[in-house]
Design an enzyme around this catalytic site. Structure first.
Site, PDB file in Angstrom:
ATOM      1  N   ASP A 163       1.010  -1.525  -0.033  1.00  0.00           N
ATOM      2  CA  ASP A 163       0.146  -0.307   0.710  1.00  0.00           C
ATOM      3  C   ASP A 163       1.163   0.942   0.211  1.00  0.00           C
ATOM      4  OD1 ASP A 163      -3.130   0.449  -0.465  1.00  0.00           O
ATOM      5  OD2 ASP A 163      -3.185  -0.225   1.690  1.00  0.00           O
ATOM      6  N   ASN A 225     -13.995   4.265   6.394  1.00  0.00           N
ATOM      7  CA  ASN A 225     -13.532   4.817   8.181  1.00  0.00           C
ATOM      8  C   ASN A 225     -12.326   4.996   7.611  1.00  0.00           C
ATOM      9  OD1 ASN A 225     -14.370   3.927  10.557  1.00  0.00           O
ATOM     10  ND2 ASN A 225     -12.933   2.480  10.813  1.00  0.00           N
ATOM     11  N   GLY A 344     -15.568   3.434   0.102  1.00  0.00           N
ATOM     12  CA  GLY A 344     -17.249   3.832  -0.052  1.00  0.00           C
ATOM     13  C   GLY A 344     -18.011   4.911   0.869  1.00  0.00           C
ATOM     14  N   ILE A 345     -17.426   5.846   1.472  1.00  0.00           N
ATOM     15  CA  ILE A 345     -18.153   6.651   1.316  1.00  0.00           C
ATOM     16  C   ILE A 345     -18.023   7.680  -0.241  1.00  0.00           C
ATOM     17  CG2 ILE A 345     -17.603   9.239   1.956  1.00  0.00           C
ATOM     18  CD1 ILE A 345     -17.213   7.967   5.104  1.00  0.00           C
TER      19      ILE A 345
END
EC number: 2.7.2.1
Length: 415
Positions: A163, A225, A344-345
């Protein structure tokens, strides 16, 4: 064709996906295919019970798995049960696990030494273990996933995809903290995270805009998150909001993001322990801490609808933190061609996108409200006349890892 198994092993869950691709697809594929099989193990509620979920194109299977000890022994058995669904039952896709050509792992922290995907060997495992000091919640779990797969599929090569790798070319001014330089040379610097996602969505944005990535100046917003923003100039990460750890940067679900370090010194002097401070900044802060309601934005929005002023404050702080974070990346770019929302958001909260962009009109950002509220899939949600594109892109981290495995297999193997 090659068959790639992708694993994302965490401290309380493990996700897996299966892809089939031609080796050259890693360099040429733009629109990702859906995985043939997806699996999830979740033992976050009870360390001796794992919830198993498996999905294929036309089948879905769920079960509860138990183990008297849990821990590594439990995960080993649960992982075998998960992989059994690939070779038997209603979700069967393979005759045996030997058909898996290569296994790709997401690894959160690769430090400064890993700037590209690498084949896993003893040296790589040792390095990931050493870097666990930088990512104690993630790297040990990533490493355990490799060890377990080596036991289950001993002849199958494994690849680590980091990452942090996308941010490995951060310029010195972006990665250096204003601390004594000997600490910098000892490894305390900005590394950045969510790089697999930021790299994928920047490439996808170039495709959507029908422009070469090499000429684009983008800000990519990974909002889940965990949240991070990255300035991508010509396909290269030149600045990012997360730092030495994923705690830094903008406000998140349970993480505080950037705060005055003097706060931690103050609390230490008042008797707080390191473990308590760790919980504070990583698990008790962010949207959860300010709202007192939840780290889940949906629950915060519901509380706002019920007139909860603390929930409203948390939401407003979140939006402002993101606006400020976006603005802070502009000096690294010089100009802005596109703002990209993902995760997600970012993908599923049109109100968040709207409220962020309302404060950025001075940048030339103008939303098409219909495209923002009702559009589907990867798309440009800016007005056609707006000078800056605003894109919604579904992140495809598993596919990006599978693609990296394909690229690695297409390279000649050095002796």
């Amino acid at each position: 064709m090659i068959t790639v198994l992708v694993l994302n092993a965490g401290s309380s869950s493990l996700k897996a996906s299966l892809y089939r691709l031609a080796p050259e697809i890693g360099a040429t594929a733009v629109r990702p295919p859906a995985p043939l099989w997806q699996g999830l193990l979740d033992w976050g509620q009870n360390p001796t019970v794992a919830r198993l979920k498996v999905t294929t194109a036309n089948q879905h299977y769920e079960a509860n798995l138990t183990h008297p000890e849990g821990g590594i022994a439990g995960l080993r058995d649960w992982l075998k049960s998960l992989l059994d669904t690939l070779t038997s039952g209603q979700t069967k896709l393979l005759e045996n696990l030997a058909e898996i050509t290569i296994i790709g792992h997401r690894v959160v922290h690769g430090g400064s030494r890993y700037q590209a995907p690498v084949r896993v060997d003893a040296q790589v495992k040792a390095a990931i273990s050493e870097l666990s000091e930088y990512a104690p919640l993630h790297n040990p779990a990533n490493l355990l996933g490799m060890e377990l797969m080596a036991d289950i599929c001993p002849q199958t090569p494994q690849v680590a995809v980091f990452d942090t790798a996308f941010h490995a070319q951060l310029p010195a001014v972006a990665r250096t903290y204003a601390i004594p330089y000997e600490l910098t040379t000892a490894g305390i610097q900005r590394y950045g995270f969510h790089g697999i996602s930021h790299q994928y969505v920047s490439e996808r944005a170039a495709t959507l805009l029908q422009r070469p990535l090499a000429e684009l100046h983008l800000i990519t917003c990974h909002l889940g998150n965990g949240c991070s923003l990255t300035a991508v100039k010509g396909g290269v990460s030149v600045e990012t909001t997360m730092g030495f750890t994923p705690t830094a940067g903008v406000m998140m679900g349970t993480r505080c993001g950037d705060i005055d370090p003097g706060i931690l010194l103050y609390l230490l002097r008042r008797g707080w322990t390191v473990a308590e401070l760790d919980r504070l900044v990583n698990r008790q802060s962010g949207l959860l801490g300010v709202s007192g309601v939840s780290n889940d934005l949906r629950q915060i929005l519901a509380a706002i609808d019920q007139g909860n002023p603390q929930a409203q404050l948390a939401y407003d702080c979140f939006i402002y933190s993101l606006q400020r974070g976006i603005a802070s990346l502009l000096p690294a770019l010089g100009r802005l061609d596109g703002l990209v929302f993902t995760a997600g958001i970012g993908e599923n909260a049109p109100g968040v996108r709207r409220d962020i962009c309302r404060g950025l009109g001075w940048l030339g950002i103008e939303l098409d409200s219909t495209a923002n509220e009702k559009g589907q899939g990867d798309r440009n949600i800016a007005l056609p006349t707006a000078p800056v594109s605003v894109l919604v892109v579904q992140t495809q981290e598993d596919w990006a890892i599978a693609r990296a495995c394909g690229q690695l297999l297409s390279l000649p193997i050095s002796s």
